[in-house]
Write a protein that holds these residues in place. Structure first.
Motif, PDB file in Angstrom:
ATOM      1  N   THR A   1       0.819  -1.209   0.000  1.00 29.82           N
ATOM      2  CA  THR A   1       0.000   0.000   0.000  1.00 29.82           C
ATOM      3  C   THR A   1       0.854   1.261   0.000  1.00 29.82           C
ATOM      4  O   THR A   1       0.558   2.227  -0.714  1.00 29.82           O
ATOM      5  N   ALA A   2       1.901   1.283   0.803  1.00 29.83           N
ATOM      6  CA  ALA A   2       2.789   2.447   0.912  1.00 29.83           C
ATOM      7  C   ALA A   2       4.238   1.953   0.870  1.00 29.83           C
ATOM      8  O   ALA A   2       4.910   1.911   1.900  1.00 29.83           O
ATOM      9  N   PRO A   3       4.725   1.562  -0.301  1.00 23.82           N
ATOM     10  CA  PRO A   3       6.067   0.945  -0.373  1.00 23.82           C
ATOM     11  C   PRO A   3       7.190   1.897   0.021  1.00 23.82           C
ATOM     12  O   PRO A   3       8.142   1.491   0.684  1.00 23.82           O
ATOM     13  N   LEU A   4       7.093   3.177  -0.378  1.00 18.21           N
ATOM     14  CA  LEU A   4       8.160   4.117  -0.046  1.00 18.21           C
ATOM     15  C   LEU A   4       8.204   4.374   1.458  1.00 18.21           C
ATOM     16  O   LEU A   4       9.288   4.454   2.056  1.00 18.21           O
ATOM     17  N   SER A   5       7.040   4.495   2.078  1.00 25.75           N
ATOM     18  CA  SER A   5       6.993   4.689   3.527  1.00 25.75           C
ATOM     19  C   SER A   5       7.513   3.456   4.261  1.00 25.75           C
ATOM     20  O   SER A   5       8.182   3.578   5.290  1.00 25.75           O
ATOM     21  N   PHE A   6       7.210   2.276   3.736  1.00 30.06           N
ATOM     22  CA  PHE A   6       7.728   1.066   4.368  1.00 30.06           C
ATOM     23  C   PHE A   6       9.250   0.999   4.257  1.00 30.06           C
ATOM     24  O   PHE A   6       9.934   0.604   5.211  1.00 30.06           O
ATOM     25  N   PHE A   7       9.782   1.425   3.120  1.00 28.51           N
ATOM     26  CA  PHE A   7      11.239   1.468   2.964  1.00 28.51           C
ATOM     27  C   PHE A   7      11.856   2.459   3.950  1.00 28.51           C
ATOM     28  O   PHE A   7      12.860   2.163   4.619  1.00 28.51           O
ATOM     29  N   GLY A   8      11.244   3.648   4.066  1.00 28.63           N
ATOM     30  CA  GLY A   8      11.758   4.647   5.003  1.00 28.63           C
ATOM     31  C   GLY A   8      11.683   4.179   6.438  1.00 28.63           C
ATOM     32  O   GLY A   8      12.618   4.394   7.226  1.00 28.63           O
ATOM     33  N   ALA A   9      10.569   3.520   6.809  1.00 28.66           N
ATOM     34  CA  ALA A   9      10.446   3.014   8.172  1.00 28.66           C
ATOM     35  C   ALA A   9      11.477   1.929   8.450  1.00 28.66           C
ATOM     36  O   ALA A   9      12.019   1.846   9.563  1.00 28.66           O
ATOM     37  N   THR A  10      11.761   1.099   7.460  1.00 30.10           N
ATOM     38  CA  THR A  10      12.771   0.055   7.642  1.00 30.10           C
ATOM     39  C   THR A  10      14.149   0.661   7.872  1.00 30.10           C
ATOM     40  O   THR A  10      14.885   0.261   8.790  1.00 30.10           O
TER      41      THR A  10
END
Length: 570
Positions: A327-336
Motif C-alpha cells: 500500500t505504501a512501499p516508499l513509507s515502508f522502505f523509510g520506516a525500515t
C-alpha cells in the motif's frame, strides 16, 4: 506554508555554507545589552559556533520536511493555518534557544517551547488532548522553576553566561540546571508526559520528538558540559537516571499496542542513551547521537503517519491493514531504514554514534547496573523496532478489532521528505564521522567488545520472539499493567494525582459545597429571585394592584423624608 518551507530550505543551505567556516573551532557572537540587575548585566547574546550551526541546520531541514508533509496530512483540517503558525513559532523558539548562551535570556526560547508545545498538544481540543497538554505543561513548569532558582543562586557571580559556569563556587547551580534539563528531555522520573503528548497531530510529533522540544534539555546539558563537567556526584546521578529511562522506555515499547506511542517510547529510550553518553564525560558523543537520531526519528514519524493515513486514522497495531509494504512501499522502505538506524545496524547513521557510546561505556569503570542496563536497553531497542517492522509487513486485524480499513497510494507531498531523510539516514553518520572533527573519537577495543554491540541486535530478535509467544509480560500476567504503565509512572502524573485526591475529599465536598453552603447562598438567592419573579407576575396580571403598591411605597418614602425625628413605622 509553501513560502515557509522554501524559507526553511534556504536557511538550511545558507547555514551549511557557514558550517565550513565554523568547523575550525571559531565562533561569532552578537551582543545586545538589555539592562542590569545588581550590577550584573542582562545581555541578549546570539552566538554561532560549530555545534549551534550544525544543530540549526538540522532543525531547519527537518522543519522543511515536516512542513511539506503537513500540507497533505492536514489539508482537510479547518484549522491547518493555525497549526502552521504554531509550528513556525515553535521552530523560531528552538532556533532562539540554540543561539542564546545566556541563562536569563535563554528563557525566551525555553519558555517559548513550553508554551507553544501546550497549544500544539491541545490542538484537537478534546478531553484526551486537554489532559496530555496539562501533564506536558506542568512537567515543563517544574524545569522553569528550577531555572529561575538557578538564576538567583548565580546572581552573586555577576553574569549568567553558560560558557563560564566553571567559575561557580557551588555545584548546586549545575544540579538545578541538570534537573531542569531532565524535565524537558523526559528523563526518569519525569518521563510520563512524553507518550501522552502523542495526542498532538503527527507532524507535531515528528518535529517535537526529533529535533526540538525533547532535545532542548539534552542540548542544555551539552552546553553545560562544554566548559567543565559537573561534579562526579551529579554525573553518577545522570548515569543512573539515563539507564533507568532507557530500560523503562524499552520495556514499555515492547508491550505497547499504540503505533505512535511505540515511536514515542523509542524516542525516550534514545534520549536516555544521549544522557548516558554525556554522563560518561563525552558531550560530543551525545550531540553526535542527537543529530543521527533526529534524522532517523523524523523519517520514522512521517512514515508512521502515512501508515495511519492508509489505515484511515487507526493507530492500534492489532488492527493495522495487512501488506502495508504494498500500500505504501516508499513509507515502508523509510520506516525500515529508520528502524534499523535506531537499532544501530552496521553502517547506517545510528551505528556510528550508538556504537561509539556503547564502546566508550564498556571501556570505562562503571557499575554493573549501568553496563548491563545499557546492553539490555540496546537489545530492547532492536526488539521493538523489529516488532514494528514485522507488524507493518504481516499484520492482520484481530477478531476483536474493527474491520480492515484500507486506502491506496501515498500522498505526493510525502515522497520528497521520505526520500531526502532516508538518504540522510543512510549516509549522514558516515559523513559526519569522517568530515567533522567534532565527532571524531577513535577507540581501541578488543575484538569481543567491538562485536558486542552487534550481538545486541540478535538478542533483540530473541526478545521480540519471546514477547510474541507471551513469555514477556503477556496481557494475562499481573506484570503487564506494571510495564505498560511505565512502572506506574503514569499514576504519579499531576492529572492522576488530581483524580486520586477526589475520592477522599468527595464526601466533605458533597456535605459542604453541595450541602449547607449551597442552601445558604446560591439556593437561597435562587429562591428569593423566584419569589420576586412570581410577585411581579401577579402584579402584572392586575394593574390596579401595581398602582396601589407603588402609591403606598411612594407615600412611605415621602413621609420618611419630610417628617423630623425617626422615620414612621419604626
Amino acid at each position: 506554508m509553501v513560502s515557509l518551507t522554501w524559507l526553511l530550505a534556504l536557511s538550511y543551505a545558507g547555514l551549511l555554507l557557514l558550517s565550513a567556516y565554523t568547523d575550525s573551532g571559531q565562533s561569532s557572537a552578537l551582543l545586545f545589552e538589555i539592562t542590569s540587575v545588581s550590577s550584573a548585566p542582562v545581555d541578549l547574546i546570539l552566538s554561532l559556533d560549530s555545534m549551534s550551526v550544525i544543530f540549526i541546520s538540522l532543525v531547519s531541514l527537518i522543519a522543511a520536511c515536516v512542513m511539506l508533509y503537513t500540507q497533505k496530512y492536514m489539508e482537510s483540517d479547518p484549522n491547518k493555518n493555525r497549526l502552521s503558525g504554531l509550528l513556525a513559532l515553535f521552530i523560531a523558539s528552538m532556533i532562539l534557544f540554540i543561539m542564546i548562551p545566556n541563562i536569563i535570556t535563554m528563557l525566551l526560547g525555553w519558555d517559548g517551547l513550553g508554551i507553544i508545545s501546550f497549544a500544539l498538544v491541545l490542538f484537537y481540543n478534546n478531553s484526551p488532548s486537554a489532559g496530555a497538554a496539562m501533564i506536558t505543561a506542568l512537567t515543563n513548569r517544574i524545569g522553569d522553576i528550577l531555572i529561575i532558582m538557578a538564576l538567583g543562586l548565580h546572581l552573586k557571580v555577576g553574569h549568567w553566561n553558560l560558557s563560564t559556569l566553571e567559575s561557580l563556587s557551588s555545584q548546586w547551580v549545575y544540579f538545578l540546571l541538570l534537573v531542569a534539563s531532565c524535565t524537558k528531555s523526559a528523563q526518569f522520573p519525569f518521563c510520563a508526559w512524553l507518550p501522552q503528548a502523542m495526542a498532538a497531530p503527527t507532524p507535531v510529533s515528528a518535529l517535537v520528538h526529533s529535533s526540538t522540544l525533547v532535545t532542548a534539555g539534552v542540548f542544555l546539558m551539552i552546553r553545560l558540559s562544554e566548559g567543565s563537567l559537573p561534579s562526579q556526584t551529579w554525573l553518577n546521578l545522570l548515569m543512573f537516571l539515563a539507564t533507568t529511562t532507557s530500560l523503562v522506555a524499552g520495556l514499555s515499547a515492547l508491550v505497547e499496542t499504540d503505533l505512535k506511542k511505540i515511536v514515542a517510547l523509542s524516542t525516550l529510550s534514545q534520549l536516555g542513551t544521549m544522557v548516558l553518553a554525556l554522563s560518561l564525560g563525552h558531550p560530543n558523543l551525545a550531540f553526535f547521537h542527537l543529530v543521527t537520531h533526529a534524522v532517523s526519528k523524523s523519517l520514522l514519524f512521517i512514515c508512521v503517519g502515512t501508515f495511519i493515513s492508509c489505515n484511515k486514522g487507526g493507530q492500534d497495531t492489532r488492527n493495522l491493514t495487512s501488506q502495508l509494504w504494498l500500500t505504501a512501499p516508499l513509507s515502508f522502505f523509510g520506516a525500515t531504514v529508520a528502524n534499523l538506524s535506531l537499532c544501530g545496524a552496521p553502517f547506517l547513521s545510528g551505528y556510528y554514534s550508538k556504537d561509539l557510546i556503547l564502546e566508550t561505556l564498556w571501556q570505562l569503570p562503571t557499575t554493573s547496573y549501568v553496563t548491563l542496563g545499557a546492553a539490555i536497553s540496546t537489545a530492547l531497542t532492536s526488539a521493538y523496532s523489529l516488532k514494528l517492522l514485522k507488524i507493518s509487513f504481516t499484520s492482520l486485524p484481530t477478531n476483536e478489532s474493527d474491520p480492515v480499513r484500507l486506502t491506496t497510494g501515498e500522498p505526493t507531498h510525502t515522497k520528497a521528505p521520505i526520500l531526502l531523510l532516508s538518504f540522510m539516514t543512510l549516509y549522514l553518520g558516515y559523513f559526519l564521522s569522517k568530515s567533522s572533527t567534532l565527532f571524531f573519537t577513535p577507540l581501541l577495543l578488543s575484538s569481543p567488545h567491538k562485536h558486542l554491540a552487534s550481538l545486541m541486535l540478535i538478542a533483540g530478535w530473541v526478545l521480540m520472539v519471546a514477547e510474541e509467544v507471551g513469555l514477556i509480560a503477556s496481557i494475562t500476567y499481573p506484570s503487564h499493567h506494571f510495564i505498560h504503565s511505565m512502572f506506574f509512572l503514569e499514576t504519579l502524573t499531576p492529572q492522576a494525582n488530581l483524580m486520586g485526591s477526589k475520592a477522599p475529599l468527595y464526601s466533605p465536598y458533597k456535605a459542604m459545597d453541595q450541602g449547607w453552603i449551597e442552601s445558604s447562598t446560591i439556593r437561597a438567592a435562587k429562591m428569593l429571585s423566584e419569589s420576586l419573579f412570581d410577585q411581579n407576575t401577579n402584579l402584572a396580571k392586575y394593574p390596579i394592584l401595581s398602582y396601589v403598591a407603588l402609591s403606598a411605597l411612594a407615600l412611605v418614602v415621602f413621609l420618611a423624608l419630610i417628617l423630623p425625628g425617626n422615620p414612621p413605622f419604626f
